[in-house]
Motif scaffolding. Structure first.
Motif, short mmCIF file in Angstrom:
data_model
loop_
_atom_site.label_atom_id
_atom_site.label_comp_id
_atom_site.label_asym_id
_atom_site.label_seq_id
_atom_site.Cartn_x
_atom_site.Cartn_y
_atom_site.Cartn_z
N THR A 1 0.84 -1.19 0.00
CA THR A 1 0.00 0.00 0.00
C THR A 1 0.88 1.24 0.00
O THR A 1 2.04 1.22 0.40
CB THR A 1 -0.93 0.04 1.23
OG1 THR A 1 -0.15 0.22 2.42
CG2 THR A 1 -1.76 -1.21 1.34
N HIS A 2 0.27 2.33 -0.48
CA HIS A 2 0.97 3.62 -0.52
C HIS A 2 -0.07 4.71 -0.29
O HIS A 2 -1.18 4.66 -0.83
CB HIS A 2 1.64 3.82 -1.88
CG HIS A 2 2.33 5.15 -2.02
ND1 HIS A 2 3.50 5.45 -1.37
CD2 HIS A 2 1.99 6.25 -2.74
CE1 HIS A 2 3.87 6.68 -1.69
NE2 HIS A 2 2.97 7.18 -2.52
N GLY A 3 0.30 5.70 0.52
CA GLY A 3 -0.59 6.83 0.76
C GLY A 3 -1.63 6.53 1.82
O GLY A 3 -1.63 5.47 2.46
N SER A 4 -2.53 7.48 1.99
CA SER A 4 -3.60 7.35 2.99
C SER A 4 -4.81 8.13 2.52
O SER A 4 -4.73 8.95 1.61
CB SER A 4 -3.12 7.87 4.36
OG SER A 4 -2.76 9.24 4.27
N ALA B 1 0.97 4.48 -8.07
CA ALA B 1 0.80 4.73 -6.63
C ALA B 1 0.80 6.22 -6.28
O ALA B 1 -0.11 6.70 -5.58
CB ALA B 1 1.87 3.98 -5.84
N PRO B 2 1.81 7.00 -6.73
CA PRO B 2 1.77 8.43 -6.38
C PRO B 2 0.63 9.19 -7.02
O PRO B 2 0.19 10.22 -6.50
CB PRO B 2 3.14 8.94 -6.86
CG PRO B 2 3.58 7.96 -7.90
CD PRO B 2 3.04 6.65 -7.46
N VAL B 3 0.13 8.71 -8.15
CA VAL B 3 -1.01 9.36 -8.80
C VAL B 3 -2.21 9.32 -7.86
O VAL B 3 -2.87 10.35 -7.62
CB VAL B 3 -1.34 8.67 -10.13
CG1 VAL B 3 -2.61 9.27 -10.74
CG2 VAL B 3 -0.18 8.79 -11.11
N TYR B 4 -2.49 8.16 -7.31
CA TYR B 4 -3.60 8.04 -6.37
C TYR B 4 -3.32 8.82 -5.08
O TYR B 4 -4.21 9.50 -4.55
CB TYR B 4 -3.87 6.57 -6.06
CG TYR B 4 -4.64 5.86 -7.15
CD1 TYR B 4 -6.03 5.94 -7.21
CD2 TYR B 4 -3.99 5.10 -8.12
CE1 TYR B 4 -6.75 5.29 -8.21
CE2 TYR B 4 -4.69 4.45 -9.13
CZ TYR B 4 -6.07 4.55 -9.17
OH TYR B 4 -6.78 3.92 -10.16
N GLU C 1 4.31 3.93 -19.11
CA GLU C 1 3.77 4.24 -17.79
C GLU C 1 3.42 5.73 -17.62
O GLU C 1 2.38 6.04 -17.02
CB GLU C 1 4.75 3.80 -16.69
CG GLU C 1 4.99 2.31 -16.62
CD GLU C 1 6.10 1.85 -17.54
OE1 GLU C 1 6.41 0.64 -17.54
OE2 GLU C 1 6.69 2.71 -18.25
N PRO C 2 4.24 6.66 -18.13
CA PRO C 2 3.87 8.08 -17.97
C PRO C 2 2.54 8.42 -18.63
O PRO C 2 1.73 9.18 -18.07
CB PRO C 2 5.04 8.83 -18.62
CG PRO C 2 6.19 7.89 -18.50
CD PRO C 2 5.59 6.53 -18.69
N GLU C 3 2.31 7.89 -19.84
CA GLU C 3 1.05 8.17 -20.53
C GLU C 3 -0.14 7.60 -19.77
O GLU C 3 -1.18 8.25 -19.64
CB GLU C 3 1.10 7.60 -21.95
CG GLU C 3 2.07 8.32 -22.88
CD GLU C 3 3.46 7.73 -22.87
OE1 GLU C 3 3.83 7.09 -21.84
OE2 GLU C 3 4.19 7.89 -23.86
N LEU C 4 0.01 6.38 -19.28
CA LEU C 4 -1.07 5.77 -18.51
C LEU C 4 -1.32 6.54 -17.22
O LEU C 4 -2.47 6.82 -16.86
CB LEU C 4 -0.73 4.31 -18.19
CG LEU C 4 -1.75 3.54 -17.35
CD1 LEU C 4 -3.09 3.45 -18.07
CD2 LEU C 4 -1.23 2.14 -17.02
N SER C 5 -0.25 6.93 -16.54
CA SER C 5 -0.39 7.67 -15.28
C SER C 5 -1.09 9.01 -15.50
O SER C 5 -1.95 9.41 -14.70
CB SER C 5 0.98 7.90 -14.65
OG SER C 5 1.58 6.69 -14.26
N ALA C 6 -0.75 9.69 -16.58
CA ALA C 6 -1.36 10.99 -16.87
C ALA C 6 -2.86 10.86 -17.09
O ALA C 6 -3.65 11.70 -16.64
CB ALA C 6 -0.69 11.63 -18.08
N ARG C 7 -3.27 9.79 -17.79
CA ARG C 7 -4.70 9.62 -18.06
C ARG C 7 -5.47 9.21 -16.82
O ARG C 7 -6.59 9.68 -16.60
CB ARG C 7 -4.90 8.57 -19.16
CG ARG C 7 -6.34 8.50 -19.63
CD ARG C 7 -6.80 9.84 -20.21
NE ARG C 7 -8.22 9.86 -20.50
CZ ARG C 7 -9.16 10.18 -19.62
NH1 ARG C 7 -8.83 10.50 -18.38
NH2 ARG C 7 -10.43 10.18 -19.98
N VAL C 8 -4.87 8.37 -15.97
CA VAL C 8 -5.52 8.01 -14.72
C VAL C 8 -5.64 9.25 -13.83
O VAL C 8 -6.66 9.47 -13.16
CB VAL C 8 -4.76 6.88 -14.00
CG1 VAL C 8 -5.32 6.65 -12.60
CG2 VAL C 8 -4.82 5.59 -14.81
#
Length: 267
Positions: free
Chosen positions: A19-22, A47-50, A251-258
């Motif tokens: 897990t990451h974040g809270s 993880a950091p996106v969320y 991964e950057p493109e996917l992260s940006a869209r999420v």
């Protein structure tokens, strides 16, 4: 980036995850075939996106992780999903479900079956969903029927737990029982039937905001990912050019869209 290793009791052992974040919202990532909670690079990249949206992110193992994929069980995976939610979320927490490949199909199945967890799900992210019947069985009804007949005879002779012959499917080992379940038209795994163009209808039970992410070089897609994406007119669909099934290198493109998808949710 800091991750916390987490476990949950399931069956006779433990399942592991990170897990990451809270936050009061929990995003759960479900892996695909022969996958696990850490292997694909995009899993950690998201993880950091969320976390930046105040959402706790968890990538977790299902009973089918790694070699367990030889004999998949849809019901076991959904039971494990319930166990993870009970372990990681408070009763009042909202849930985001994210799945990759076969993990995406499990999430679709949960919606189609109106699984009791779905009332808490506020968003769904489906990464590389695919037509399991076409992928394992063949591109035509005749090919699927022929291959199933071969495996039915094989299972009758050697048992349902026997590995299927490589001349039917050679990408990784599968039990005869798993192969027959995965290639049964209208069966447990036939939840994204893109082979006949009805995959958009199959997503209609999903009542929350949904992002479908596809790569243009997805080897598991049938027909071509571009055709599959064009049919998903009612979904928020992302097609990343050059992306393979596991989005390696993209991964950057996917992260940006999420990230943009989460912005729109206003959770």
């Amino acid at each position: 980036m800091q991750f916390e290793l987490v476990t949950v009791s399931f069956g006779d052992g433990l399942l592991h995850g990170m897990t990451h974040g809270s936050g009061n919202v929990l995003a759960l990532h479900l892996h695909g075939t022969w996958g696990n909670f850490y292997e694909n690079p995009f899993v950690a990249a998201l993880a950091p996106v969320y976390a930046n949206h105040g959402i706790r992110y968890a990538a977790v193992n299902l009973p089918s992780h790694d070699g367990g994929s030889i004999a998949e069980s849809m019901s076991d995976s959904l039971s494990a999903l319930d166990a993870w939610v009970a372990e990681l979320a408070s009763p009042a927490s909202s849930i985001i479900l994210q799945g990759h490949s076969l993990g995406a199909l499990k999430i679709i199945s949960a919606w189609q079956k109106n699984h009791n967890l779905m009332r808490r799900v506020k968003a769904t992210v489906l990464i590389s969903p695919f037509d399991a019947v076409a992928f394992y069985g063949g591109k035509t009804a005749e090919e699927i029927d022929a291959n199933r007949c071969v495996i039915e005879e094989h299972a009758a002779k050697f048992g349902e737990s026997s590995f299927i012959p490589e001349d039917v499917f050679d990408l990784w080992p599968l039990s005869s029982a798993m192969y027959l379940a995965a290639t049964q038209a209208g069966g447990d795994w036939d939840v994204f039937p893109s082979r006949d163009g009805t995959h958009a209808n199959a997503l209609q039970p999903i009542t929350c905001p949904t992002l479908v992410a596809l790569g243009s070089e997805d080897f598991a897609s049938f027909p071509a990912p571009q055709i599959v994406a064009e049919s998903l007119t009612e979904q928020q669909t992302l097609l990343i050019e050059g992306a393979p099934h596991n989005f390696a290198g993209k991964e950057p493109e996917l992260s940006a869209r999420v990230d943009a998808f989460l912005d729109d949710l206003n959770l």
